[in-house]
Write an enzyme that holds these catalytic residues in place. Structure first.
Site, PDB file in Angstrom:
ATOM      1  N   LYS A 255      45.551  40.704  51.226  1.00 47.18           N
ATOM      2  CA  LYS A 255      46.931  40.862  50.771  1.00 47.18           C
ATOM      3  C   LYS A 255      47.133  42.324  50.363  1.00 47.18           C
ATOM      4  CE  LYS A 255      46.185  37.571  47.771  1.00 47.18           C
ATOM      5  NZ  LYS A 255      46.364  36.690  46.609  1.00 47.18           N
TER       6      LYS A 255
ATOM      7  N   CYS B 288      39.926  36.394  51.392  1.00 47.70           N
ATOM      8  CA  CYS B 288      39.553  37.620  52.090  1.00 47.70           C
ATOM      9  C   CYS B 288      38.348  38.212  51.389  1.00 47.70           C
ATOM     10  CB  CYS B 288      40.713  38.618  52.067  1.00 47.70           C
ATOM     11  SG  CYS B 288      40.215  40.263  52.647  1.00 47.70           S
TER      12      CYS B 288
ATOM     13  N   ASP C   9      37.014  43.212  35.720  1.00 48.80           N
ATOM     14  CA  ASP C   9      35.609  43.298  36.140  1.00 48.80           C
ATOM     15  C   ASP C   9      35.254  42.214  37.160  1.00 48.80           C
ATOM     16  OD1 ASP C   9      35.055  45.442  34.433  1.00 48.80           O
ATOM     17  OD2 ASP C   9      34.756  44.086  32.739  1.00 48.80           O
TER      18      ASP C   9
ATOM     19  N   ASP D 235      48.319  32.326  44.580  1.00 48.11           N
ATOM     20  CA  ASP D 235      47.226  33.267  44.375  1.00 48.11           C
ATOM     21  C   ASP D 235      46.249  32.573  43.427  1.00 48.11           C
ATOM     22  OD1 ASP D 235      45.746  35.726  44.161  1.00 48.11           O
ATOM     23  OD2 ASP D 235      46.787  36.108  42.270  1.00 48.11           O
TER      24      ASP D 235
ATOM     25  N   ASP E 186      43.260  34.258  41.133  1.00 49.07           N
ATOM     26  CA  ASP E 186      42.967  34.956  39.878  1.00 49.07           C
ATOM     27  C   ASP E 186      44.254  35.447  39.217  1.00 49.07           C
ATOM     28  OD1 ASP E 186      40.292  34.547  40.503  1.00 49.07           O
ATOM     29  OD2 ASP E 186      40.085  36.500  41.465  1.00 49.07           O
TER      30      ASP E 186
ATOM     31  N   GLN F  95      39.174  38.359  47.621  1.00 50.26           N
ATOM     32  CA  GLN F  95      37.904  38.282  46.891  1.00 50.26           C
ATOM     33  C   GLN F  95      36.996  39.433  47.314  1.00 50.26           C
ATOM     34  OE1 GLN F  95      37.044  36.240  44.334  1.00 50.26           O
ATOM     35  NE2 GLN F  95      39.175  35.559  44.378  1.00 50.26           N
TER      36      GLN F  95
END
Length: 191
Positions: free
Chosen positions: A104, A92, A21, A10, A12, A55
């Site tokens: 996901k 995505c 945010d 993954d 982030d 995303q």
């Protein structure tokens, strides 16, 4: 025991600092200490490293594909400077209501990575920091791994013990990389 050398991460919260945010720009994209070196070490050890990332900030209009491209170029450049490589980045762009196959916990991003790398993701490690990552890993036949960075600590508190069954937990990507590289060396010495 043979180890699948395709390894999915993954983004982030695993590779870079996360934010509720959203990470909206190349400037906001900051690697978690040790993560870039971990990717380079995994790559050097023989793993084909790929990234699977939701995303939805794209679909929400927080940034555009060009900005996402700059974030990913920064990631690729940093990994390359440390002697490693990322073979594929699948993202995505959709929001949850779009009901797409690539967001996901659905397996679409993993299937895209399989197509791009020409490798099967069956039993490949999939390292994430949240429930969606674990779900995507299981849906695609991967071995889910949880790191405590990003949303990892929150995820650990949220999940019942049976939901974490068979999911090894590591402090961060560097901790996992040490484990994975040792396991790969072990498997080579056995064959």
């Amino acid at each position: 025991m043979s180890i699948n050398t395709l390894l999915i991460l993954d983004r982030d919260g695993v590779i870079n600092e996360d934010s509720d945010d959203y990470i909206k720009s190349e400037q906001e994209w900051r690697p978690i200490p040790g993560s870039i070196e971990a990717i380079a070490a995994l790559s050097a050890a023989g793993f084909t490293v790929a990234v699977a990332t939701n995303q939805s900030g794209l679909g929400r209009g927080y940034f555009d594909e060009a900005e996402l491209g700059r974030m990913h170029a920064k990631l690729l450049d940093l990994v390359a400077k440390h002697g490693g490589a990322v073979a594929a980045i699948a993202f995505c762009p959709h929001v949850p209501d779009d009901q797409c196959d690539c967001r996901k916990p659905r397996p679409g991003l993993v299937r895209r990575i399989e197509d791009e790398t020409g490798m099967s993701a069956a039993d490949a490690w999939f390292v994430g920091d949240n429930v969606g990552d674990i779900g995507a890993a299981r849906a695609a036949g991967c071995q889910p791994v949880l790191v405590k960075t990003g949303k990892g600590e929150r995820t650990l508190v949220k999940l019942a013990p049976e939901e974490l069954d068979g999911v090894p937990v590591f402090t961060d990507l560097a901790d996992f990389a040490n484990y994975a590289i040792a396991k790969l060396k072990e498997s080579h010495s056995e064959s």
